[in-house]
Scaffold this active site. Sequence first.
Site, PDB file in Angstrom:
ATOM      1  CG  PHE A  34      -1.898   1.217   1.082  1.00 46.81           C
ATOM      2  CD1 PHE A  34      -3.068   1.110   0.345  1.00 46.81           C
ATOM      3  CD2 PHE A  34      -1.594   2.452   1.651  1.00 46.81           C
ATOM      4  CE1 PHE A  34      -3.920   2.208   0.192  1.00 46.81           C
ATOM      5  CE2 PHE A  34      -2.432   3.544   1.494  1.00 46.81           C
ATOM      6  CZ  PHE A  34      -3.599   3.418   0.761  1.00 46.81           C
ATOM      7  CG  ASP A  75       5.977   4.024   1.546  1.00 40.10           C
ATOM      8  OD1 ASP A  75       6.020   4.727   2.577  1.00 40.10           O
ATOM      9  OD2 ASP A  75       4.971   3.940   0.820  1.00 40.10           O
ATOM     10  CE  LYS A  90       0.157   6.562   6.726  1.00 43.46           C
ATOM     11  NZ  LYS A  90      -1.160   6.994   6.280  1.00 43.46           N
TER      12      LYS A  90
HETATM   13  C1  LIG Z   1       3.225   2.925   3.450  1.00 39.19           C
HETATM   14  C2  LIG Z   1       2.311   4.009   2.969  1.00 39.19           C
HETATM   15  N1  LIG Z   1       2.658   4.720   1.885  1.00 39.19           N
HETATM   16  C3  LIG Z   1       1.882   5.709   1.421  1.00 39.19           C
HETATM   17  C4  LIG Z   1       0.697   6.032   2.032  1.00 39.19           C
HETATM   18  C5  LIG Z   1      -0.168   7.138   1.484  1.00 39.19           C
HETATM   19  O1  LIG Z   1      -0.149   8.245   2.331  1.00 39.19           O
HETATM   20  P1  LIG Z   1      -1.259   9.389   2.176  1.00 39.19           P
HETATM   21  O2  LIG Z   1      -2.556   8.795   2.617  1.00 39.19           O
HETATM   22  O3  LIG Z   1      -0.782  10.494   3.063  1.00 39.19           O
HETATM   23  O4  LIG Z   1      -1.287   9.774   0.730  1.00 39.19           O
HETATM   24  C6  LIG Z   1       0.291   5.303   3.161  1.00 39.19           C
HETATM   25  C7  LIG Z   1      -0.993   5.597   3.823  1.00 39.19           C
HETATM   26  O5  LIG Z   1      -1.538   4.819   4.576  1.00 39.19           O
HETATM   27  C8  LIG Z   1       1.114   4.272   3.636  1.00 39.19           C
HETATM   28  O6  LIG Z   1       0.789   3.533   4.706  1.00 39.19           O
END
Ligand SMILES: Cc1ncc(COP(=O)(O)O)c(C=O)c1O
Length: 415
Positions: free
Chosen positions: A151, A236, A265
């Site tokens: 994700f 990530d 986040k």
């Molecule tokens: C690992 C990871 N990458 C990217 C994102 C996307 O972040 P955003 O919701 O701020 O676009 C999330 C969101 O849950 C995430 O957990």
Amino acid sequence: MTTQMDPATGVPHTPEHVGLTEQWAAHNYHPLPVVISSASGAWVRDAEGKRYLDCLAGYSALNFGHLHPRLVAAAHAQLDKLTLTSRAFYNDRLGPFARDLAALTSKDMVLPMNTGAEAVETAVKLSRRWGYEVRGVPEGRASIVVMAGNFHGRTTTVISFSTDEEARRHYSPYTPGFRVVPFGDVAALGRAVDETTVAVLLEPIQGEGGVVIPPDGFLREVRSTCDQAGILMVADEIQSGLARTGRTFACDHEDVVPDVYILGKALGGGIYPVSAVTADVDVLGVITPGSHGSTFGGNPLAAAIGREVVAMLATGEFQERARVLGEVMADGLGELYGHGLAAVRCRGAWAGIDIDPTLMSGRELCERLLTRGVLAKDTHGSTIRLAPTLVATVEDVAFMLEALRDALASAARRG
Ligand SMILES: Cc1ncc(COP(=O)(O)O)c(C=O)c1O
């Protein structure tokens, strides 16, 4: 759920807000029936004044809890001074933030953005440009290896390499240039890498997937695969990073340093969207004026909050808290394994639990936890992520565990 009338309008608080939201906001979420109206530290209050322990923590955006005084003070001070300039001009907050975040990640440079998905997009673009300009991949052929169950956000390109059908359905055509391999499968990774590959992009622990921890040594294997192929390892750490797992980054558990960190986040301190990509100059140096950007990325308010977050992380205090809370969580959840829990995965103050599906769904367990004063959210049917804020106390975690034990027992009695 107790319902009180608003003395001014005579309308019940919770149903009114649920109704307004359902009528006027698109149904891209299916929230639990609680209306949060204030919060402090590890706890929130609903519109009727009932308290709940926040065990989702904004998907780790609230690692430092709600309204942390240091972060609120930094935001307030900046709000009264300067909030937005655009990157057409310099501002006096971005430089210090970028320097301090680069130091925290042991990288040369930072590219600031706002949301997580934007930072992932940035890393994808960066990897491709680096692949063409430094690795010499023929134009139009760059490929990036990603993991099944990933994700990384919701943009068109990012969902193009999702393996979650619900996230992708009817959003085609998809962006090409990605190869998916099973998470944790080193051999499959090796087979997927060829002369067109520019990067391997992965979450070191899959958060949305349900706190899925790869086999020991996998991150080191990814690192060495990338080294041997001369490609970028892109981590990530948007959800796994910034103290959640007991270390600053989840990659630290295997002493692995990726070429590119993607952060978000908690970088915004639970106040404001702040994300960033960090890397050395031989990588981030391929980004030139006009080739990428964002009106709000690196704005003074974001930078002031982000810099305070970095300062709070530099002491190691929150990493230590995550370790302490994590031990209590692992012990307590371990006792419930086989008693309603079919699987338990823990790393620091972050746990994924799979409910025995014959007992109830993840959604039902979350509803039962809600009536017991605990906020949590299900993912993929039977899985629940437990992620208390890192300002929670050991007693708070004990409260969460007791609520969970009681919720599971009540469902078993119904049984
Ligand atoms: C690992 C990871 N990458 C990217 C994102 C996307 O972040 P955003 O919701 O701020 O676009 C999330 C969101 O849950 C995430 O957990």
